[in-house]
Design an enzyme around this catalytic site. Structure first.
Site, PDB file in Angstrom:
ATOM      1  N   HIS A 364     -33.644  -6.523  -9.542  1.00 31.75           N
ATOM      2  CA  HIS A 364     -33.553  -7.906 -10.027  1.00 31.75           C
ATOM      3  C   HIS A 364     -32.827  -8.837  -9.064  1.00 31.75           C
ATOM      4  O   HIS A 364     -32.520  -9.985  -9.411  1.00 31.75           O
ATOM      5  CB  HIS A 364     -32.814  -7.956 -11.360  1.00 31.75           C
ATOM      6  CG  HIS A 364     -33.509  -7.274 -12.492  1.00 31.75           C
ATOM      7  ND1 HIS A 364     -34.339  -7.922 -13.368  1.00 31.75           N
ATOM      8  CD2 HIS A 364     -33.510  -5.984 -12.874  1.00 31.75           C
ATOM      9  CE1 HIS A 364     -34.800  -7.055 -14.259  1.00 31.75           C
ATOM     10  NE2 HIS A 364     -34.311  -5.881 -13.974  1.00 31.75           N
ATOM     11  N   LYS A 556     -28.001 -22.312 -16.300  1.00 35.18           N
ATOM     12  CA  LYS A 556     -28.102 -20.950 -15.753  1.00 35.18           C
ATOM     13  C   LYS A 556     -26.702 -20.554 -15.259  1.00 35.18           C
ATOM     14  O   LYS A 556     -25.826 -21.391 -15.200  1.00 35.18           O
ATOM     15  CB  LYS A 556     -29.108 -20.877 -14.589  1.00 35.18           C
ATOM     16  CG  LYS A 556     -28.873 -21.922 -13.506  1.00 35.18           C
ATOM     17  CD  LYS A 556     -29.985 -21.961 -12.468  1.00 35.18           C
ATOM     18  CE  LYS A 556     -31.269 -22.529 -13.007  1.00 35.18           C
ATOM     19  NZ  LYS A 556     -32.445 -21.822 -12.452  1.00 35.18           N
ATOM     20  N   ARG A 557     -26.516 -19.308 -14.885  1.00 32.75           N
ATOM     21  CA  ARG A 557     -25.214 -18.910 -14.344  1.00 32.75           C
ATOM     22  C   ARG A 557     -24.908 -19.793 -13.140  1.00 32.75           C
ATOM     23  O   ARG A 557     -25.807 -20.216 -12.413  1.00 32.75           O
ATOM     24  CB  ARG A 557     -25.249 -17.433 -13.944  1.00 32.75           C
ATOM     25  CG  ARG A 557     -25.279 -16.468 -15.110  1.00 32.75           C
ATOM     26  CD  ARG A 557     -24.030 -16.530 -15.937  1.00 32.75           C
ATOM     27  NE  ARG A 557     -22.826 -16.182 -15.198  1.00 32.75           N
ATOM     28  CZ  ARG A 557     -22.198 -15.000 -15.279  1.00 32.75           C
ATOM     29  NH1 ARG A 557     -22.707 -14.049 -16.054  1.00 32.75           N
ATOM     30  NH2 ARG A 557     -21.114 -14.735 -14.604  1.00 32.75           N
ATOM     31  N   LYS A 562     -27.993 -20.793  -6.559  1.00 34.96           N
ATOM     32  CA  LYS A 562     -28.751 -21.583  -7.549  1.00 34.96           C
ATOM     33  C   LYS A 562     -28.546 -23.081  -7.312  1.00 34.96           C
ATOM     34  O   LYS A 562     -29.240 -23.914  -7.872  1.00 34.96           O
ATOM     35  CB  LYS A 562     -28.330 -21.152  -8.948  1.00 34.96           C
ATOM     36  CG  LYS A 562     -28.690 -19.694  -9.287  1.00 34.96           C
ATOM     37  CD  LYS A 562     -28.102 -19.273 -10.630  1.00 34.96           C
ATOM     38  CE  LYS A 562     -28.318 -17.792 -10.926  1.00 34.96           C
ATOM     39  NZ  LYS A 562     -29.666 -17.455 -11.432  1.00 34.96           N
ATOM     40  N   THR A 664     -36.023 -16.941 -15.335  1.00 34.09           N
ATOM     41  CA  THR A 664     -36.749 -16.899 -16.605  1.00 34.09           C
ATOM     42  C   THR A 664     -36.492 -18.189 -17.380  1.00 34.09           C
ATOM     43  O   THR A 664     -37.318 -18.625 -18.182  1.00 34.09           O
ATOM     44  CB  THR A 664     -36.299 -15.675 -17.444  1.00 34.09           C
ATOM     45  OG1 THR A 664     -34.876 -15.590 -17.397  1.00 34.09           O
ATOM     46  CG2 THR A 664     -36.909 -14.402 -16.914  1.00 34.09           C
ATOM     47  N   LYS A 668     -38.897 -20.736 -19.770  1.00 31.33           N
ATOM     48  CA  LYS A 668     -38.545 -21.238 -21.098  1.00 31.33           C
ATOM     49  C   LYS A 668     -38.671 -22.760 -21.144  1.00 31.33           C
ATOM     50  O   LYS A 668     -39.213 -23.326 -22.093  1.00 31.33           O
ATOM     51  CB  LYS A 668     -37.120 -20.787 -21.464  1.00 31.33           C
ATOM     52  CG  LYS A 668     -36.981 -19.287 -21.631  1.00 31.33           C
ATOM     53  CD  LYS A 668     -35.547 -18.800 -21.531  1.00 31.33           C
ATOM     54  CE  LYS A 668     -35.485 -17.284 -21.410  1.00 31.33           C
ATOM     55  NZ  LYS A 668     -34.130 -16.780 -21.031  1.00 31.33           N
TER      56      LYS A 668
HETATM   57  C1  LIG Z   1     -23.054  -5.358 -10.374  1.00 28.90           C
HETATM   58  C2  LIG Z   1     -22.978  -6.756 -10.775  1.00 28.90           C
HETATM   59  C3  LIG Z   1     -24.338  -7.288 -11.147  1.00 28.90           C
HETATM   60  C4  LIG Z   1     -24.640  -7.537 -12.486  1.00 28.90           C
HETATM   61  C5  LIG Z   1     -25.875  -8.064 -12.822  1.00 28.90           C
HETATM   62  C6  LIG Z   1     -26.784  -8.290 -11.818  1.00 28.90           C
HETATM   63  C7  LIG Z   1     -28.112  -8.804 -12.240  1.00 28.90           C
HETATM   64  C8  LIG Z   1     -29.189  -8.128 -11.516  1.00 28.90           C
HETATM   65  C9  LIG Z   1     -28.200 -10.224 -11.992  1.00 28.90           C
HETATM   66  C10 LIG Z   1     -29.350 -10.836 -12.737  1.00 28.90           C
HETATM   67  O1  LIG Z   1     -29.243 -11.125 -13.890  1.00 28.90           O
HETATM   68  N1  LIG Z   1     -30.443 -11.070 -11.995  1.00 28.90           N
HETATM   69  C11 LIG Z   1     -31.452 -11.934 -12.529  1.00 28.90           C
HETATM   70  O2  LIG Z   1     -32.431 -11.163 -13.187  1.00 28.90           O
HETATM   71  C12 LIG Z   1     -33.421 -11.984 -13.795  1.00 28.90           C
HETATM   72  C13 LIG Z   1     -34.362 -11.090 -14.599  1.00 28.90           C
HETATM   73  O3  LIG Z   1     -35.187 -10.380 -13.766  1.00 28.90           O
HETATM   74  C14 LIG Z   1     -34.171 -12.814 -12.755  1.00 28.90           C
HETATM   75  O4  LIG Z   1     -35.075 -13.657 -13.405  1.00 28.90           O
HETATM   76  C15 LIG Z   1     -33.187 -13.634 -11.927  1.00 28.90           C
HETATM   77  O5  LIG Z   1     -33.858 -14.289 -10.881  1.00 28.90           O
HETATM   78  C16 LIG Z   1     -32.100 -12.728 -11.368  1.00 28.90           C
HETATM   79  O6  LIG Z   1     -31.080 -13.485 -10.718  1.00 28.90           O
HETATM   80  C17 LIG Z   1     -26.525  -8.034 -10.489  1.00 28.90           C
HETATM   81  C18 LIG Z   1     -25.268  -7.520 -10.150  1.00 28.90           C
END
Ligand SMILES: CCc1ccc([C@H](C)CC(=O)N[C@@H]2O[C@H](CO)[C@@H](O)[C@H](O)[C@H]2O)cc1
Length: 818
Positions: A364, A556-557, A562, A664, A668
């Protein structure tokens, strides 16, 4: 006489009224007169849950009964499921009879729904995607179990104090959570730490014994996930850690009160709180403990189910298709090997063949700093046996690498599961890839970049494994539930089949894009939603928004890639234009932000502060006279998203090309009639291809152009020459215009932009400004804008998570789906 309907499942208005009163009394112990809103909520929730259970129990019986069932197991450290009541009533089709039943009891359903606490069991995109996927799996009737963690404290609640983010504990379990069933019977022991040694097993074979330092119990809490129509119900099984021995009497009697509960505290801490970072990755021991606990309990549970179906262990992969939601559950590859080899005595090769046919891995993120790699000493301390297994997997893998590519002696180092740079690391993306039969990205561009850059060597070595499944969102929660006004507008024209056949049906709206009546109804629905957000902004923010203005939204975060700071610079430039020329022709605009910053992410917090400081100045400047309003909505989560997405006219998807895996939120906004302004990044690329370039406001460098600029050497300051608006805005921030005169306040952010600007904010500023002007000019023509809005919804059918799940079923899980 016709059998009277079962009072626990009767969905008539009368049946619901009786059931709610019954639950109010017997479940919450309150008579109607002295029940508070929370009690009514609990009573209504139990009433709805009762009506889901039949489908649920039948679902479990179906799995148990049909020996050759194939079940999807979705392993995710996060499930951002959001408030449940509204969505479950929609799925069962009982919203209106419940509304009437409650009205007859003097209660307002919307007020009860609005105050439902939401389980914040996720950070953002990844966690919410898992929840949308669970909804689609149930709606498509695919047998599935979501396995995750029941954090006692979820994503922190964000408060904004004097413009700055403050994190508050999320006590979502303060009241009992009515949608879960604690499963006392489903408990598994999970070991941590300790040592391993070889010993001869009774059958004479040499076995590795793992003597753990600690053992904790993983307890299951089940949440039903009912599909649209209520016929199919799947399971979300979340694990809570508890002590094997909660209280040690002997130490207590010895007067050591604290150590008598030490085990309890240690164990419970494992699932105490969600890590609020969505990157960068932080190698914390507790985090690895969390990951291992839910992975081990889930695999033990699946082996138990497989066994109860009377099937031999060697066919485990025929019963379960396990999806790894990013690398967070990747230790599952080593854990399944341990369970098959150490616990069940299977030989390595058979175990490896079962393992590699069972798992698939979704990536992701492209950000290198977000890729998990565990320091070896930490990994060895928490999971000594798994490290041995990782070594053995790696030894055999690298043997095959050197055999296949003697010409590239360095390939083994690049592909290895172990990063040899001190203190040495376990590369979890490599373990997940080697141990899986498929690896996918979450948007076409992302999957290409994954193969080209981040996992390039692995993709070259395992070309057959790499594929793409573009993300999607559930049209139930993200349109039918959160936007009843627009949903009614749509259903009046094309019926309601779009709710579970989105891709096929929604395109039928295209023919009405220029229909004046339909346009008028469409605009009325949007206005209703904008008035709802305006009311919210007034009550919680005391910011006056004008519903007629262009609602331009970025939620978004908060993260530099971003580029919320690019958006703020644009707002400042617009503000300066208005101040310089108050009489200018200006399309009134409400610029709305929302999003949480990881607590340790300083620059992200600076960006939140800057947005609020700019709002303070712009919203009180008479020269602006309300034509430009800025608002930061605190505590952006699923519930506030359900109010914000329907109210947007313009959706900001402005990440630097090549950085956002998919997004995503963009989907939406799109299915709620917002038009996108964005870069060719993530799923924006596919959305633009679907809606048509004339219905998408595109700007900015492409991924290849970004890489060319970075290769050529990028000097941010060069972009100030020839762009006085940009220079002025940066200068104002630096000099304290937006920090009550405190010049130093935003120095870190300004210096970063002037000297590093890793995400090319200054390089994309000019084309962004022009694109924004184009959007404003188009918005000034309601017929043209409404046409674009209708065509966006009509042509975004593919971004339903039902389509994503169908692709996973067909291309990765090999599970039948209609
Ligand atoms: C280890 C810390 C950590 C925690 C969560 C993440 C996630 C992968 C971050 C995340 O939420 N990524 C998002 O995933 C969405 C669903 O696929 C995508 O639509 C977003 O572009 C992506 O940033 C990375 C690293």
């Amino acid at each position: 006489t016709a059998a009277s309907p079962d009072p626990r499942t009767d969905c008539s208005r009368e049946g619901l009224r009786k059931a709610v009163l019954d639950n109010l009394f017997y479940a919450t112990g309150h008579a109607q007169e002295n029940a508070a809103r929370g009690d009514w909520y609990t009573a209504v929730a139990y009433t709805v849950r009762d009506r889901m259970l039949k489908a649920w129990v039948q679902g479990i019986e179906r799995i148990a009964a049909d020996g050759d069932v194939r079940c999807v197991a979705y392993l995710s450290a996060e499930f951002l499921i959001g408030p449940q009541l509204g969505a479950n009533m929609l799925a069962l089709g009982i919203t209106e009879p419940m509304r009437e039943a409650l009205a007859s009891l003097g209660q307002d359903l919307d007020a009860i729904v609005f105050h439902e606490p939401e389980p914040g069991l996720g950070n953002g995109g990844l966690g919410r995607l898992a929840a949308c996927f669970m909804d689609s799996l149930a709606t498509l009737g695919v047998p599935a179990i979501g396995y995750g963690i029941r954090y006692e404290f979820g994503m922190f609640r964000q408060a904004i104090e004097d413009g700055a983010q403050v994190e508050l504990a999320d006590k979502w379990l303060r009241r009992p959570f009515p949608w879960e069933l604690p499963r006392g019977g489903q408990q598994y022991e999970v070991r941590l730490g300790g040592k391993t040694h070889m010993e001869t097993a009774p059958d004479g074979t040499l076995r590795v014994q793992w003597t753990p330092a600690k053992t904790v119990t993983a307890c299951a809490h089940d949440i039903p996930v009912v599909g649209h129509g209520g016929t199919h119900c799947n399971l979300l099984r979340l694990w809570r850690a508890e002590a094997v021995e909660a209280f040690d009497f002997s130490t207590f009697n010895a007067g050591e009160y604290f150590s008598s509960v030490h085990d309890k505290i240690f164990s419970e801490t494992i699932t105490k709180v969600l890590y609020p970072n969505d990157d960068p990755y932080q190698g914390k021991q507790l985090r690895l403990g969390q990951q291992y606990l839910f992975v081990s309990a889930s695999l033990q549970d699946m082996l138990h189910i497989h066994h109860s179906l009377g099937k031999p262990l060697e066919t485990f992969h025929t019963t379960f298709a396990i999806q790894l939601n990013d690398t967070h559950p990747a230790v599952a590859v080593a854990e399944l090997m341990r369970l098959l080899v150490d616990v069940h005595g299977m030989d390595w090769d058979t175990a490896w063949s079962v393992t590699t046919q069972t798992f698939a891995y979704t990536n992701h993120t492209l950000l290198p700093e977000a890729l998990e790699k565990w320091p070896l000493p930490l990994f060895a301390e928490v999971l000594p046996r798994h490290l041995e297994i990782v070594y053995e997997i790696n030894r055999r893998f690298l043997e095959s690498v050197t055999a296949a590519h003697p010409e590239d002696p360095d390939l083994a180092r690049r592909l290895s599961l172990i990063d040899e740079t001190s203190p040495r690391f376990v590369r979890m993306a490599h373990l997940a890839t080697v141990g899986s039969k498929a690896v996918n990205g979450v948007a076409a561009l992302h999957s290409e970049l994954l193969k080209r850059d981040v996992l390039g060597d692995l993709a070259a070595f395992f070309p057959e494994k790499f594929t793409n499944v573009t993300n999607g969102v559930t049209p139930r929660r993200w349109l039918a539930l959160c936007n009843p006004a627009l949903a009614a507008c749509i259903s009046n024209r094309i019926g309601t089949r779009w709710q579970d056949h989105f891709e096929e049906e929604i395109i039928r709206l295209e023919e009405f894009a220029d229909d004046p009546d339909f346009q008028a109804q469409w605009q009325a629905a949007k206005l209703t939603n904008k008035q709802r957000l305006t009311h919210l902004a007034k009550t919680i923010l005391r910011v006056e928004l004008d519903p007629a203005a262009l609602f331009d939204v970025q939620v978004k975060r908060i993260h530099e890639y971003k580029r919320q700071h690019l958006n703020v610079l644009r707002v400042i430039a617009l503000y300066n234009r208005l101040r310089r020329n108050p009489g200018m022709d200006f399309v009134p605009r409400a610029v709305i932000f929302g999003g949480k910053a990881a607590p340790a992410y300083y620059l992200a917090k600076q960006i939140i502060l800057l947005v609020n400081r700019v709002a303070e100045v712009v919203n009180t400047d008479p020269a602006v006279a309300g034509r430009l309003r800025v608002a930061f909505v605190p505590n952006f989560n699923v519930r506030s998203g359900q109010v914000i997405y329907p109210a947007a006219d313009l959706s900001q998807q402005i990440s630097l090309a090549g950085k956002e895996a998919s997004g995503t939120g963009n989907m939406k906004f799109g299915i709620n009639g917002a038009v996108t302004i964005g870069t060719l990044d993530g799923a924006n690329v596919e959305m633009r291809a679907c809606v048509g370039e004339e219905n998408f406001f595109l700007f900015g460098l492409t991924t290849d152009e970004v890489q060319a600029v970075q290769r050529a050497g990028y000097s941010p300051a060069a972009h100030l020459e020839g762009n006085p608006e940009l220079a002025e805005a940066l200068d104002q921030i630096r000099s304290g215009v937006f920090s009550r005169g405190d010049a130093g306040c935003f120095r870190p952010l300004v210096d970063n932009l002037l000297h590093r600007d890793e995400y090319l904010v200054l390089a994309d500023f000019a084309s962004y400004m022009d694109c924004q002007d184009r959007a404003a000019r188009t918005y000034a023509d309601p017929a043209a804008w409404t046409r674009m809005s209708i065509l966006n919804v009509a042509r975004l059918g593919m971004f339903s998570s039902d389509r994503s799940i169908r692709e996973y079923c067909r291309n990765i899980w090999n599970v039948p789906v209609e």
